[in-house]
Design an enzyme around this catalytic site. Sequence first.
Site, PDB file in Angstrom:
ATOM      1  N   SER A 152       0.839  -1.192   0.000  1.00  0.00           N
ATOM      2  CA  SER A 152       0.000   0.000   0.000  1.00  0.00           C
ATOM      3  C   SER A 152       0.882   1.254   0.000  1.00  0.00           C
ATOM      4  O   SER A 152       1.729   1.419  -0.882  1.00  0.00           O
ATOM      5  CB  SER A 152      -0.938  -0.041   1.214  1.00  0.00           C
ATOM      6  OG  SER A 152      -1.937   0.932   1.139  1.00  0.00           O
ATOM      7  N   ARG A 222     -11.623   5.857  10.677  1.00  0.00           N
ATOM      8  CA  ARG A 222     -11.190   4.464  10.663  1.00  0.00           C
ATOM      9  C   ARG A 222     -12.277   3.546  10.135  1.00  0.00           C
ATOM     10  O   ARG A 222     -12.008   2.591   9.389  1.00  0.00           O
ATOM     11  CB  ARG A 222     -10.780   4.025  12.069  1.00  0.00           C
ATOM     12  CG  ARG A 222     -10.194   2.612  12.131  1.00  0.00           C
ATOM     13  CD  ARG A 222      -8.995   2.479  11.226  1.00  0.00           C
ATOM     14  NE  ARG A 222      -8.292   1.217  11.437  1.00  0.00           N
ATOM     15  CZ  ARG A 222      -7.220   0.853  10.764  1.00  0.00           C
ATOM     16  NH1 ARG A 222      -6.716   1.648   9.834  1.00  0.00           N
ATOM     17  NH2 ARG A 222      -6.624  -0.287  11.023  1.00  0.00           N
ATOM     18  N   ASP A 317      -8.843  -6.735  -4.249  1.00  0.00           N
ATOM     19  CA  ASP A 317      -8.426  -5.417  -3.753  1.00  0.00           C
ATOM     20  C   ASP A 317      -8.991  -4.356  -4.692  1.00  0.00           C
ATOM     21  O   ASP A 317      -8.475  -4.111  -5.772  1.00  0.00           O
ATOM     22  CB  ASP A 317      -6.896  -5.341  -3.713  1.00  0.00           C
ATOM     23  CG  ASP A 317      -6.381  -4.031  -3.129  1.00  0.00           C
ATOM     24  OD1 ASP A 317      -7.197  -3.129  -2.874  1.00  0.00           O
ATOM     25  OD2 ASP A 317      -5.158  -3.928  -2.929  1.00  0.00           O
ATOM     26  N   HIS A 350      -8.038  -5.337   0.151  1.00  0.00           N
ATOM     27  CA  HIS A 350      -6.746  -4.660   0.273  1.00  0.00           C
ATOM     28  C   HIS A 350      -5.921  -5.227   1.427  1.00  0.00           C
ATOM     29  O   HIS A 350      -4.690  -5.226   1.374  1.00  0.00           O
ATOM     30  CB  HIS A 350      -6.977  -3.164   0.469  1.00  0.00           C
ATOM     31  CG  HIS A 350      -5.708  -2.355   0.455  1.00  0.00           C
ATOM     32  ND1 HIS A 350      -4.807  -2.406  -0.599  1.00  0.00           N
ATOM     33  CD2 HIS A 350      -5.187  -1.483   1.354  1.00  0.00           C
ATOM     34  CE1 HIS A 350      -3.783  -1.600  -0.338  1.00  0.00           C
ATOM     35  NE2 HIS A 350      -3.988  -1.042   0.837  1.00  0.00           N
ATOM     36  N   ASP A 351      -6.582  -5.704   2.456  1.00  0.00           N
ATOM     37  CA  ASP A 351      -5.870  -6.272   3.613  1.00  0.00           C
ATOM     38  C   ASP A 351      -5.143  -7.566   3.284  1.00  0.00           C
ATOM     39  O   ASP A 351      -4.430  -8.104   4.137  1.00  0.00           O
ATOM     40  CB  ASP A 351      -6.847  -6.528   4.761  1.00  0.00           C
ATOM     41  CG  ASP A 351      -7.060  -5.299   5.635  1.00  0.00           C
ATOM     42  OD1 ASP A 351      -6.340  -4.306   5.436  1.00  0.00           O
ATOM     43  OD2 ASP A 351      -7.956  -5.330   6.500  1.00  0.00           O
TER      44      ASP A 351
END
Length: 377
Positions: A152, A222, A317, A350-351
């Site tokens: 990222s 968040r 992602d 994405h994680d």
Amino acid sequence: MNTSVGIVYAQRAIFDTPLTFRSGAVLPRYELVYETYGTLNADKSNAILVCHALSGHHHVAGHYADAPENVGWWDNMIGPGRPVDTDKFFVIGLNNLGGCHGSTGPSSINPETGKPYGASFPVVTVEDWVESQARLADLLGITQFAAVMGGSLGGMQAMQWSLSHPERVRHVLAIATAPHLTAENIAFNDVARNAILTDPDFHGGDFYQHGVVPTRGLRLARMLGHITYLSDDAMADKFGRSLRAGKLGYNYGIEFEIESYLRYQGDKFAAYFDANTYLLMTKALDYFDPAREFKGSLDKAFAVSRADFLVLSFTTDWRFSPDRSREIVQTLLHNHLNVSYAEIASTHGHDSFLMEHEHYHEVMRVYLDRIAKEFSA
């Protein structure tokens, strides 16, 4: 044998030489907190720098003696026998300037005022971070990294190393990243920042002096970010439409399990992360664009690069999609650079770059074993 690096400890480097930021601002003195794993070989050719993403820090692997539950954020990747094998490599993780885990940042005391920097801390860019990281490498006597790697925002830093200091990095591992943010990504970041900026407890960035924290803004930022890090499939598999009480409550409280999860993540994050640091990190993401100074030509921007590259993306992602990684690959090929590319099938969005995934880790292992042969032959 695949094991953890075990007990680790943080180190602190102090720099008295002023650092001039891309913005023109100058930081007369600063500190960087970092950790190292493995042993630096005699000619210092086996060093790997790990660059962290938005909410990351220097604690990349292992655990602390007084907090065995505090495991490094990429511990499944780094250690003896792991893809980044610390029996072969000397690995460095650091907390970037502007961070809130020990390196000089907005919550640090400004020696000129005796108060936290707060809103006066300079806006940082990826280029600024790379310059500060290069100074840490100088301090450690490392003239060239075997590899610089990150996912990222960390992948952006890794790529920038090949542009700012092409002679100082042999390999770049750019994972789940992009050559610049899309308009949609910038929009997500702006909404997250506005959640913080409009929190009454933010006080223009100087909330430290008021003894408060803009918790509501941080929570919302968040929660929004976390939604974008996950895939629809991952959310469906983990939560679906499950209700906490098993039935509808006909109110605006927490009813669905996904709501409970997001609020938990928001509360946890707001309890330890600095609001000003969040603003800085997201702006660094927005600003990263190597092609900007070359009239939009990414090919021209990477013309100075000399490194070999491993570029990795993940199928689900959608924030840093495989298409963005392919843009990077095409540019590298256009510049006749050696590049390996893999698109990993994963359900984690994405994680995914943080997960222990067999195919992903095997690709990393094979590539890094090849790097290790360069200095062990």
